[in-house]
Design an enzyme around this catalytic site. Structure first.
Site, short mmCIF file in Angstrom:
data_model
loop_
_atom_site.label_atom_id
_atom_site.label_comp_id
_atom_site.label_asym_id
_atom_site.label_seq_id
_atom_site.Cartn_x
_atom_site.Cartn_y
_atom_site.Cartn_z
CB SER A 89 20.69 -3.75 66.72
OG SER A 89 20.52 -2.71 65.82
CG ASP B 24 36.45 -1.04 69.22
OD1 ASP B 24 36.99 -2.16 69.35
OD2 ASP B 24 35.66 -0.77 68.30
CE LYS C 94 18.93 -5.17 62.88
NZ LYS C 94 19.48 -3.80 62.91
#
Length: 714
Positions: free
Chosen positions: A468, A479, A493
């Site tokens: 999460s 990224d 998740k």
């Protein structure tokens, strides 16, 4: 019945197991539904049908799924219900939808009461079997996983299943050197405790199990939290509670003090010691003492917690006293207790890279916590993960660290706000994650204020239990090219939950309805893909002891699929990708010479084989041979293998004593735990080395040149 106004709480992303741990009580023999349960269920219907991310209609098809999940929640290993029981209740398979919609909840309670009858029957079977002797020369086997097995057809089959289960437990204790009388006493106490506990559930507990069968049929991360579970969840988010500051544990029919929390009333008093047994609790010095001998921890804890500065009196049987020894009474003023062991913590590791000493700051972050209540009352003073991490980084800067490693292993998530603000400490400003609701509308969560706490080399360590909010943070760092992500594929998740206080919604004068944690959106990386199902894939992969097939989003049968949306514009913060070939090469070369790391890899491979085994032999000679073989391999490695902690696998592991955690002496258990904490953490150490490699690459030339040069080395 339901008021239309919703009092939305802050958004939370947190991984909670689909089957919440429920506290048993010593109350009614036959739990029954209450009016509060009916009202909570009807309110939940309205909320889920209107606001859930993709809730299917509450119809007969969903009713069948609820029925199956409820049975699985009660009897996951198919050890109690008979096929005849399932037939008796088959009429409810397609009517539970109407039961929920109309608030007529008798059916799930009837099923539960049949379950308690079966448990009592098994208790008699177990006592009978323990009085007999087992033939350990017979060539037979035991199947530890019965989750997919058919329901038991007859009483004779039920008895045979339990005979093999008990025989396996007996053999484990026998292989550990225990005599028959000791084994019989141990198993008698073990099974009595486990079976009694499974039926000592009150009406709220049964309702919570049923509600979570319904919620789990929608998707894995929608949950119902009863009043007690909701309180525990709030404590986990704000890292504080009002109590005495003692960690309690069940052991030998007593609730004992396992640990004293620094700064808590119990430790400050000097009158309570580790190992002391709590046999009574009174609400004030003149109140009647309640005898809690034989109670479970979750029954005793609510008596000890209370209002700030109120008095609780404990009747203590000292750790070193006999059962009929002298007691002492200790009065304590309840106080706010900080759960510092669940907060961010920092340490510095020194490593050598080509003879050069480098200091790596390591921050262990167990969760993305935030005290939302304190934030509303005093915005400048509330406790949060970001604030604690910022403080630790400032301390590291004074110590002149060369690199920073964020350890998110076993971090199940927490506050979305914290995931975003913590990311901002390392990227400065920009988008962190995209939310998409059920209508396809998107919202980009950005770092609220610019300003970096750490601009130097960064690493993030994750494992399968990183979920999460942990995945949001790790994905953003990856990224942006801001740091290297190390470890194993994360949980997967990629959904957003909101927590709705049903008592606040219905303006209830006291806690009676609980809370609903509901999936309302999905989150996506700034690069467009979701972490849902697939998780975050590390740049450098480390071995794992976790069973990824049965743990993680992909283990759920109704998880949302992986997908992607359009990315958002963001400015890269680095070019870690160009360094990865050289980092991977150095990692492989170094770990190929590291005996402890190789042992860890071998252990992971052994556990994988054990997990894939469908049956365990119950023949003593075979089990002894296998045990001797594993001990020989461990001796050849120069040390014993670390136990996996998996009770079903323990029978095949080196050093298995056949005992459950609460059956060992407290002193031995604490000593073992201390030794484990002090043991070398090969994954953390290698992650620090990888970060050290990255520091060297950033300071010492192009990645391609280094790869070419190192490949040429003998």
């Amino acid at each position: 019945m339901m008021r239309r106004r919703l009092y939305w709480l802050n958004w939370f992303l947190t991984f909670l197991a689909a089957g919440l741990f429920l506290a048993p009580t010593a109350f009614a023999e036959s739990p029954r539904p209450t009016q509060a349960h009916a009202e909570a269920a009807i309110t939940a219907v309205h909320l889920l049908s209107r606001y859930h991310y993709q809730a299917p209609p509450l119809d007969r098809m969903l009713s069948a799924q609820i029925f199956d999940r409820y049975l699985k929640a009660l009897d996951p290993a198919h050890l109690f219900f008979l096929q005849s029981d399932i037939r008796d209740f088959s009429y409810t398979r397609t009517t539970l939808d109407d039961a929920i919609l109309e608030g007529q909840l008798e059916a799930p309670f009837l099923i539960f009461n049949r379950y308690t009858e079966r448990v009592k029957k098994v208790r008699g079977i177990v006592q009978e079997l323990l009085a007999n002797k087992f033939d350990f020369t017979a060539d037979e086997s035991f199947a530890p996983d019965r989750s997919e097995a058919p329901w038991v057809a007859s009483d004779d089959e039920l008895r045979e299943i339990w005979r093999k289960r008990i025989k396996n437990d007996w053999l484990r204790l026998r292989l550990a050197g225990n005599d028959d009388n000791t084994i019989r006493r141990t198993l008698d106490k073990r099974y009595k405790h486990a079976l009694d506990r499974s039926i000592k559930l009150n009406s709220d507990d049964v309702f919570q199990i049923f509600m979570n069968a319904w919620a789990g049929a929608l998707e894995p991360h929608t949950n119902y939290l009863g009043p007690r579970a909701a309180e525990d969840f709030a404590i986990s988010m704000k890292l504080s509670l009002v109590g005495i500051g003692a960690v309690l544990q069940e052991r030998n029919d007593y609730v004992i003090v396992r640990e004293l929390i620094p700064g808590g009333p119990a430790l400050r008093s000097g009158k309570i010691k580790v190992g002391d047994r709590i046999v009574g609790v009174a609400q004030g010095e003149k109140a009647a003492m309640i005898d809690v001998t034989g109670w479970q921890v979750d029954e005793v804890v609510p008596l000890i917690r209370g209002k700030h500065n109120s008095i609780v009196v404990l009747d203590i049987l000292p750790a070193d006293a006999l059962a009929d020894g002298a007691h002492r009474r200790v009065a304590l003023a309840r106080d706010t207790v900080r759960l510092e062991n669940q907060a961010a913590s920092g340490s510095i590791r020194e490593i050598r890279d080509n003879g050069q000493l480098r200091k790596i700051g390591v921050i262990k972050l167990p969760s993305f916590y935030q005290d939302t209540e304190a934030r509303r009352k005093a915005p400048a003073q509330f406790r949060s993960a970001t604030r604690d991490v910022t403080r630790i980084i400032e301390e590291f800067k004074r110590d002149k660290i060369d690199g920073l490693l964020i350890d998110l292993r076993d971090n199940a998530g927490g506050s979305l706000d914290e995931a975003v603000s913590l990311t901002g400490l390392f990227i400065g400003s920009g988008p962190v994650v995209i939310q998409q609701n059920s209508q396809g509308q998107t919202r980009v969560e950005r770092v609220p204020t610019a300003g970096m706490a750490w601009e130097g080399p960064l690493g993030v360590l994750i494992n399968r239990a990183s979920a999460s909010a942990s995945e949001i943070f790790a994905a953003a760092i990856q990224d942006y090219g801001r740091g290297v992500v190390i470890g194993e594929d994360s949980f997967g998740k990629g959904t957003v939950q909101t927590l709705i206080d049903l008592d606040e919604l219905e303006r209830a004068p006291q806690r009676r309805y609980g809370e609903l944690k509901m999936t309302v959106a999905q989150f996506f990386r700034v690069s467009g893909g979701t972490t849902q199902l697939r998780g975050v894939k590390p740049d450098i992969i480390l071995p794992s002891l976790i069973d990824s097939k049965n743990f993680g989003e992909s283990a759920y049968d109704n998880a949302l699929p992986w997908t992607r949306i359009a990315p958002v514009e963001f400015r890269s913060a680095g070019n870690i990708a160009s360094l990865l070939p050289a980092l991977a090469l150095r990692h492989e070369q170094r770990t190929a010479q590291d005996k402890d790391f190789l042992q860890y890899k071998e252990k992971a491979a052994e556990l994988k084989v054990l997990r894939e085994a469908k049956a365990i032999s119950l023949k003593e000679s075979i089990r002894r041979t296998e045990r001797d073989r594993m001990e020989a391999r461990a001796k050849a490695r120069g040390k014993n293998a670390e136990p996996s902690g998996d009770e079903e696998l323990a029978s095949e592991e080196v050093g298995d004593d056949g005992l459950l955690a609460n059956e060992r002496s407290l002193s031995n258990e604490l000593a073992t735990e201390k030794a484990r904490k002090a043991a070398r953490d090969v994954l953390l150490e290698e992650s620090a080395n990888i970060l050290g490699d990255m520091i060297g690459l950033l300071r010492g030339g192009s990645s391609s040149e280094i790869v070419r040069r190192e490949k040429q080395q003998p």
